[in-house]
Design an enzyme around this catalytic site. Sequence first.
Site, PDB file in Angstrom:
ATOM      1  N   ASP A 259       0.870  -1.167   0.000  1.00 43.20           N
ATOM      2  CA  ASP A 259       0.000   0.000   0.000  1.00 43.20           C
ATOM      3  C   ASP A 259       0.916   1.230   0.000  1.00 43.20           C
ATOM      4  OD1 ASP A 259      -2.075   1.770   0.038  1.00 43.20           O
ATOM      5  OD2 ASP A 259      -3.153   0.827   1.687  1.00 43.20           O
TER       6      ASP A 259
HETATM    7  C1  BGC Z   1      -4.996   3.258  -0.251  1.00 40.72           C
HETATM    8  C2  BGC Z   1      -5.030   2.220  -1.351  1.00 40.72           C
HETATM    9  C3  BGC Z   1      -4.872   2.893  -2.682  1.00 40.72           C
HETATM   10  C4  BGC Z   1      -3.584   3.687  -2.697  1.00 40.72           C
HETATM   11  C5  BGC Z   1      -3.312   4.390  -4.012  1.00 40.72           C
HETATM   12  C6  BGC Z   1      -3.781   4.170  -0.363  1.00 40.72           C
HETATM   13  O1  BGC Z   1      -3.920   5.244   0.495  1.00 40.72           O
HETATM   14  O2  BGC Z   1      -5.018   2.624   1.010  1.00 40.72           O
HETATM   15  O3  BGC Z   1      -6.237   1.504  -1.304  1.00 40.72           O
HETATM   16  O4  BGC Z   1      -4.915   1.964  -3.722  1.00 40.72           O
HETATM   17  O5  BGC Z   1      -3.640   4.662  -1.675  1.00 40.72           O
HETATM   18  O6  BGC Z   1      -4.176   5.416  -4.228  1.00 40.72           O
END
Ligand code: BGC
Length: 827
Positions: A259
């Site tokens: 993540d």
């Molecule tokens: C989120 C993810 C997301 C990523 C990219 C993170 O803050 O938890 O679910 O895919 O950002 O935007």
Amino acid sequence: MASRSRFLTKASSLALIAWTLATASAAQADSAKVDGAKVDALIGRMTLDEKISFLHGHDDPQHLAGGGYIPGVPRLNIPPLRLADGPAGVRTSRTATAFPAPVALTATFSPDLAKAWGAAVASEALARDQQVLLAPMTNNVRVPTAGRNFETFGEDPLLAARLVGASVKGLQDGGVIATVKHFAANNQETDRKTIDVQVDERTLREIEFPPFQAAVEAGVGAVMCAYNKVGGVAACENPFLLDKVLRQEWGFDGFVMSDWGATHSAAPALKAGLDMEMPRGKFLGEALKAAATKGEVKEADIDRSVRRILIQMDKIGLLADATARPAEDEVQRKAHADLALDIALEGAVLLKNDGILPLAPAVLKQAVVVGPTAKRALFGGGGSAEVKPTALDNPYDALSADAGAALVFAEGLRLEGESIPAAVLSSDIGSFTGAMTIEKSQSSAWEGWITAPETGDYELMLQFTPVGGLALAEADRGMADVELDGKRIIEGGRLFGGSRLIKTSDGLLNQGQIVRLEAGVRHRLKLTVKASAVEPLRLRLAWTTPVLRRRLLAEAAAAAKAAPAAIVFAHVEGTEGEDNRTLALPYRQDELIEAVAAANPNTVVVLNTGAPVLMPWIDRVKAVLQMWYPGQRGGQATADLLAGRANPSGRLPVTFPATDNQTAVAQPERSPGVDGRQTYSEGVRVGYRWYDAEGVKPLFPFGHGLSYTRFDYSGLKVTPAADGLDVVFTLRNAGPWDGAEVAQVYVDGPTTPPEGLVFAPRILAGFERVTLRAGESREIRVKVARRELSYWSPRAKAWRLPPGSRHVRVGGSSRDLPLVLEVKSAP
Ligand code: BGC
């Protein structure tokens, strides 16, 4: 009949999606045969730097503003890889179809719609040059107030697994790499980056893991590991999760990405099974190279990760010589918007109906519409799942079109408040009107007093230029905060969370805080602004006063009194980045509903929320329709259902508790956690399992949802087989409308629980969404898989079938199960 034509429309939009899927699959058919030798040869020709370039994100030179970017190796003809969110549609700086939130898709109980969703989103992603879709998200809804509940697939692992599996199939067959996220136990937003989840293995296996495993079985190309720790070890360097379960047991052959900012080390993370750090290369960049040079990491380990990524790129055809980007045309855009409408219609849940719905045409013509979200649709949740819609309906216009004239509208509450009169602001350092423009890089502050005309609760608001969005680094973003009497009350400019999803009418972000002000007292007010490095910042202070609130409430009640029926729109914003504190409706919407219901006994409440809400007014309203966040066609869907052009058929994928304290996580050690840890001590008693085990009556149970018609169940037969149970029964549409029912099969816990374990009283073990004409009957067969009858044995560390017999129950919700039979679990 009107509802019949709706079904026909739906069939045609599904057919079109099926065609899109078939074309995409044909195009990908050759590439699906992965050429391992070709991939190995490419890796053999790469330098260490080129290899490492795959293992972390970079800036996208074309600023296509998806979520992540891997540059590829031009000299080897390996193209870049672009990654975009997400769960409700493709999120880039361009518009895309804003589909209903996944909670609405889940409420359809329809794997077919989930697969069609995947196909549609895949083609939109490819048309925007995004090859990896950062969806589906499938963390279990454990905490009913969690900010991202709208983005995931409900509280039941079987339901989530079926829909996630189908979504992944649709995405992957459509030619993109799907990313199931966030592995694992990312079940709340509070402290999500640091919280240490203490959870037993059985709970993980039975509750959190099933949809992830279903994604792997459906061929998911990528897994995103979570921010949090699981059992003391960061999810993104957790060998139990990333290696033992994911790869060794489930046979996952794709790549694991972190993540955004969830990587904490180079060598340990790579060794544990992480392949790609996002969004940049703090660990799997220079640090990894240094570790490789020092011999702390073997180049073979780096090759292994590169290989996993290239294999997935090859699977979707990216390593073939020429890959054409699919074009988007009007026909497809329309088909996708129709699909968004179908999901909104089929996922909407009619929670209560004392016979007022569908609204008779004469009543609808004179009805009054109340609440800001009737006109400014809350079509999606916030954070990385936010999509810029290609077009947007609103319920008010769609209802007015039905009525044949503009319906009477009362705001009821004003989300953006009104400007603070200069007369109540004072300062030693010159006058201040509450509004200002801050030029680039010119940070500033204003300090003075605010003096309220009357004692009471005021909402103070800070309204400011939207942050630069996906492309802007945090350091370049403008920030502002507000202090009242020395206490910071608003922190403005966070990427996710904080501000309302609905912007002010002139397009500013709007963030508010309720404070108590004393009449005539000078309250100290301070506004501090950190300018943006790249854009001027517009800022404004606003408020909602007790006078304004009383006026809007009185206007709504008066309008309702004069009408045959009132339709009140109420909402709760769900967003990544923060949890709600309560399940109660915010902004005093309960008061608004009570006032309207007191003025008009024919009050219908339409909810736009991503999760359960409390309804202290439930006995005083005639009907409640839960539309969730219904996507860009949600306005039309709302009107179709209220007017009876479509028959509600969604079922609750989450329990609606009667109070905040009734939930399984009401103790702080369970959520949000104490001293950085949270304990899943409720074990497998998650969601409806909890309410059933505690013997408490929720407001609305899991699986609940009404229809304009009625369904009868009869003739249950259950045959044990080696692979589970064959369940057969007859379903009859006994009412006057065509409609769809979600027939649900539950299995009780074992009569003598083995190993001294706690079992849920019953669990969903199978379901079938069935559409029947008025008066039609059908024999329905549901297979209950052996896994649904089994439990994870902590002693054997394996799935086991409990001995003895089981009760199998069939009906229309977890608490409406008219058919029951006791059978042996196995022949
Ligand atoms: C989120 C993810 C997301 C990523 C990219 C993170 O803050 O938890 O679910 O895919 O950002 O935007």
